[in-house]
Motif scaffolding. Structure first.
Motif, PDB file in Angstrom:
ATOM      1  N   ARG A  36       0.811  -1.415  -0.458  1.00  0.00           N
ATOM      2  CA  ARG A  36      -0.002   0.178   0.061  1.00  0.00           C
ATOM      3  C   ARG A  36       0.771   1.026   0.187  1.00  0.00           C
ATOM      4  N   LEU A  37       1.773   1.400   1.016  1.00  0.00           N
ATOM      5  CA  LEU A  37       2.796   2.426   1.155  1.00  0.00           C
ATOM      6  C   LEU A  37       3.686   2.659  -0.577  1.00  0.00           C
ATOM      7  N   SER A  38       3.664   1.717  -1.474  1.00  0.00           N
ATOM      8  CA  SER A  38       4.111   1.987  -2.589  1.00  0.00           C
ATOM      9  C   SER A  38       3.180   2.508  -3.693  1.00  0.00           C
ATOM     10  N   THR A  39       2.169   2.124  -3.687  1.00  0.00           N
ATOM     11  CA  THR A  39       1.266   3.596  -4.859  1.00  0.00           C
ATOM     12  C   THR A  39       0.919   4.667  -4.113  1.00  0.00           C
ATOM     13  N   TRP A  40       1.682   4.919  -2.669  1.00  0.00           N
ATOM     14  CA  TRP A  40       0.963   6.179  -2.670  1.00  0.00           C
ATOM     15  C   TRP A  40       2.735   7.653  -2.378  1.00  0.00           C
ATOM     16  N   SER A  41       3.685   6.385  -1.933  1.00  0.00           N
ATOM     17  CA  SER A  41       4.822   7.338  -2.101  1.00  0.00           C
ATOM     18  C   SER A  41       6.124   6.196  -2.470  1.00  0.00           C
ATOM     19  N   MET A  42       6.393   5.871  -3.375  1.00  0.00           N
ATOM     20  CA  MET A  42       7.452   4.674  -3.828  1.00  0.00           C
ATOM     21  C   MET A  42       8.813   5.256  -3.649  1.00  0.00           C
ATOM     22  N   ARG A  43       9.302   6.665  -2.874  1.00  0.00           N
ATOM     23  CA  ARG A  43      10.530   6.696  -2.265  1.00  0.00           C
ATOM     24  C   ARG A  43      10.615   6.489  -0.252  1.00  0.00           C
ATOM     25  N   THR A  44       9.100   6.684   0.332  1.00  0.00           N
ATOM     26  CA  THR A  44       9.036   6.179   1.175  1.00  0.00           C
ATOM     27  C   THR A  44       9.461   4.695   1.027  1.00  0.00           C
ATOM     28  N   ALA A  45       8.186   4.110   0.314  1.00  0.00           N
ATOM     29  CA  ALA A  45       9.006   2.303   0.719  1.00  0.00           C
ATOM     30  C   ALA A  45       9.793   2.042   0.471  1.00  0.00           C
ATOM     31  N   GLU A  46      10.921   2.136  -1.001  1.00  0.00           N
ATOM     32  CA  GLU A  46      12.115   2.096   0.130  1.00  0.00           C
ATOM     33  C   GLU A  46      12.441   2.565   0.958  1.00  0.00           C
ATOM     34  N   LEU A  47      12.465   3.515   1.558  1.00  0.00           N
ATOM     35  CA  LEU A  47      13.119   4.359   1.929  1.00  0.00           C
ATOM     36  C   LEU A  47      13.083   2.669   3.153  1.00  0.00           C
ATOM     37  N   PHE A  48      11.735   2.391   3.682  1.00  0.00           N
ATOM     38  CA  PHE A  48      11.213   2.113   4.819  1.00  0.00           C
ATOM     39  C   PHE A  48      11.275   0.034   4.255  1.00  0.00           C
ATOM     40  N   VAL A  49      11.852  -0.676   3.132  1.00  0.00           N
ATOM     41  CA  VAL A  49      12.124  -1.725   3.158  1.00  0.00           C
ATOM     42  C   VAL A  49      13.955  -2.024   3.090  1.00  0.00           C
ATOM     43  N   HIS A  50      14.250  -0.552   2.900  1.00  0.00           N
ATOM     44  CA  HIS A  50      16.051  -1.259   3.856  1.00  0.00           C
ATOM     45  C   HIS A  50      15.892  -0.474   5.564  1.00  0.00           C
ATOM     46  N   HIS A  51      14.787   0.064   5.701  1.00  0.00           N
ATOM     47  CA  HIS A  51      15.195   0.037   7.361  1.00  0.00           C
ATOM     48  C   HIS A  51      14.712  -1.555   8.159  1.00  0.00           C
ATOM     49  N   LEU A  76      11.765   5.373  19.105  1.00  0.00           N
ATOM     50  CA  LEU A  76      12.292   6.997  19.543  1.00  0.00           C
ATOM     51  C   LEU A  76      11.766   7.337  17.734  1.00  0.00           C
ATOM     52  N   GLY A  77      11.705   6.593  17.034  1.00  0.00           N
ATOM     53  CA  GLY A  77      11.245   6.444  15.077  1.00  0.00           C
ATOM     54  C   GLY A  77      12.923   7.299  14.398  1.00  0.00           C
ATOM     55  N   GLU A  78      13.747   6.355  14.629  1.00  0.00           N
ATOM     56  CA  GLU A  78      15.114   6.522  14.459  1.00  0.00           C
ATOM     57  C   GLU A  78      15.017   5.590  13.237  1.00  0.00           C
ATOM     58  N   VAL A  79      15.412   6.081  11.496  1.00  0.00           N
ATOM     59  CA  VAL A  79      15.784   5.553  10.615  1.00  0.00           C
ATOM     60  C   VAL A  79      16.904   4.657  10.473  1.00  0.00           C
ATOM     61  N   PHE A  80      17.108   3.209  10.008  1.00  0.00           N
ATOM     62  CA  PHE A  80      18.253   2.671   9.880  1.00  0.00           C
ATOM     63  C   PHE A  80      18.107   1.890   8.314  1.00  0.00           C
ATOM     64  N   HIS A  81      19.325   2.347   7.841  1.00  0.00           N
ATOM     65  CA  HIS A  81      19.644   1.800   6.569  1.00  0.00           C
ATOM     66  C   HIS A  81      19.958   0.844   6.342  1.00  0.00           C
ATOM     67  N   PHE A  82      19.957  -0.360   5.814  1.00  0.00           N
ATOM     68  CA  PHE A  82      21.207  -1.302   4.878  1.00  0.00           C
ATOM     69  C   PHE A  82      21.214  -1.097   3.659  1.00  0.00           C
ATOM     70  N   SER A  83      22.062  -1.051   2.702  1.00  0.00           N
ATOM     71  CA  SER A  83      22.318  -0.634   1.416  1.00  0.00           C
ATOM     72  C   SER A  83      22.491  -1.345   0.418  1.00  0.00           C
ATOM     73  N   ALA A  84      23.473  -2.306   1.305  1.00  0.00           N
ATOM     74  CA  ALA A  84      24.372  -3.421   0.423  1.00  0.00           C
ATOM     75  C   ALA A  84      23.684  -4.413   0.005  1.00  0.00           C
ATOM     76  N   GLY A  85      23.951  -5.080  -0.888  1.00  0.00           N
ATOM     77  CA  GLY A  85      22.776  -6.574  -1.104  1.00  0.00           C
ATOM     78  C   GLY A  85      24.447  -7.205  -0.122  1.00  0.00           C
ATOM     79  N   PRO A  86      23.057  -8.039   0.460  1.00  0.00           N
ATOM     80  CA  PRO A  86      22.940  -8.686   1.501  1.00  0.00           C
ATOM     81  C   PRO A  86      23.950 -10.037   1.672  1.00  0.00           C
ATOM     82  N   THR A  87      23.423 -10.403   0.188  1.00  0.00           N
ATOM     83  CA  THR A  87      25.300 -11.687  -0.124  1.00  0.00           C
ATOM     84  C   THR A  87      26.404 -11.094  -0.980  1.00  0.00           C
TER      85      THR A  87
END
Length: 254
Positions: A36-51, A76-87
């Motif tokens: 549902r988030l991706s239909t509203w804002s792909m940028r927000t959905a992508e950030l959420f995925v990385h989190h 507390l509302g802080e965003v984590f981000h992992f961008s490298a491929g896990p493999t």
């Protein structure tokens, strides 16, 4: 703005385990939220995925106290981000420097809008580890163009748990499948997608695989069984293939 939206929504803490005071929401619900988030804002959905990938990587890594510290930041509302491929095999190294560690080579700058950047490295005596940098630590020093090697506190160095990387890879494929499902669902509502029958079949197959993987991840997170690496790789490929086939089906003929 995407990070602020996620922080206000309460979604950031959706996957915190119950033993750490979290809601421990089923991944079926997580998939629905991502779609549902991706239909509203792909940028927000992508950030959420990385989190969420970052949290999955850290879920079985480090000590109980280190994980509790991570979850308290998320609450507390802080965003984590992992961008490298896990493999991807880690290229960075953590080297002892006094009471802390130094990263060699200096990591790339984390994306703006995130609070914490999660990276993979090797460290003598510990093997493969995940380390956490704040957004400010990843910025260039005054007058520098490239980021310098920031010190890393030992509290922010987590020894990778057994199968942490394959589990993060499965979570990544699952969440990207959920994003694809949301995007395709919107496309199916249009009139110019060609063969709607074929498109609907491909969409239902993708939906079924996403829900199956959600259930499998739920079981892994609850029971912590020995991971079937062959099955994990097979599921990742199935999700990737289903997304590609859906994208081909819903592309309007030229």
């Amino acid at each position: 703005m995407a990070a602020a939206t996620l922080a206000k929504s309460g979604l950031l803490a959706i996957s915190i385990p119950a033993i750490f005071g979290g809601a421990d929401i089923s991944n079926v619900v997580v998939a629905e939220a991502i779609s549902r988030l991706s239909t509203w804002s792909m940028r927000t959905a992508e950030l959420f995925v990385h989190h969420l990938i970052a949290l999955e990587l850290l879920r079985t890594s480090g000590t109980t106290e280190q994980r509790r510290a991570v979850y308290s930041r998320v609450a507390l509302g802080e965003v984590f981000h992992f961008s490298a491929g896990p493999t991807v095999h880690p290229m960075a190294r953590l080297v002892r420097s006094g009471l802390s560690f130094m990263v060699e080579p200096a990591p790339s700058m984390p994306p703006r809008g995130t609070d914490w950047h999660v990276l993979i490295a090797t460290s003598a005596g510990m093997g493969e580890v995940a380390f956490i940098l704040s957004f400010e630590d990843g910025q260039p020093s005054d007058g520098d163009v490239l980021p310098t090697a920031p010190p890393v506190s030992p509290d922010n160095v987590l020894v990778l748990g057994l199968d942490a990387l394959p589990l993060a890879a499965l979570m990544q494929a699952f969440l990207r499948g959920a994003i694809c499902r949301g995007a395709i669902d919107v496309e199916l509502g249009k009139d110019d997608i060609g063969d709607t029958t074929a498109s609907a079949v491909e969409f239902e197959l993708l939906d079924a695989i996403v829900l199956k993987v959600a259930s499998i991840i739920d079981g892994i997170q609850v029971d912590v069984p020995t991971l079937d690496l062959a099955q994990t790789e097979r599921l990742c490929k199935a999700l990737q293939t289903a997304c590609l086939r859906c994208a081909d089906e819903v592309t309007p003929p030229r």
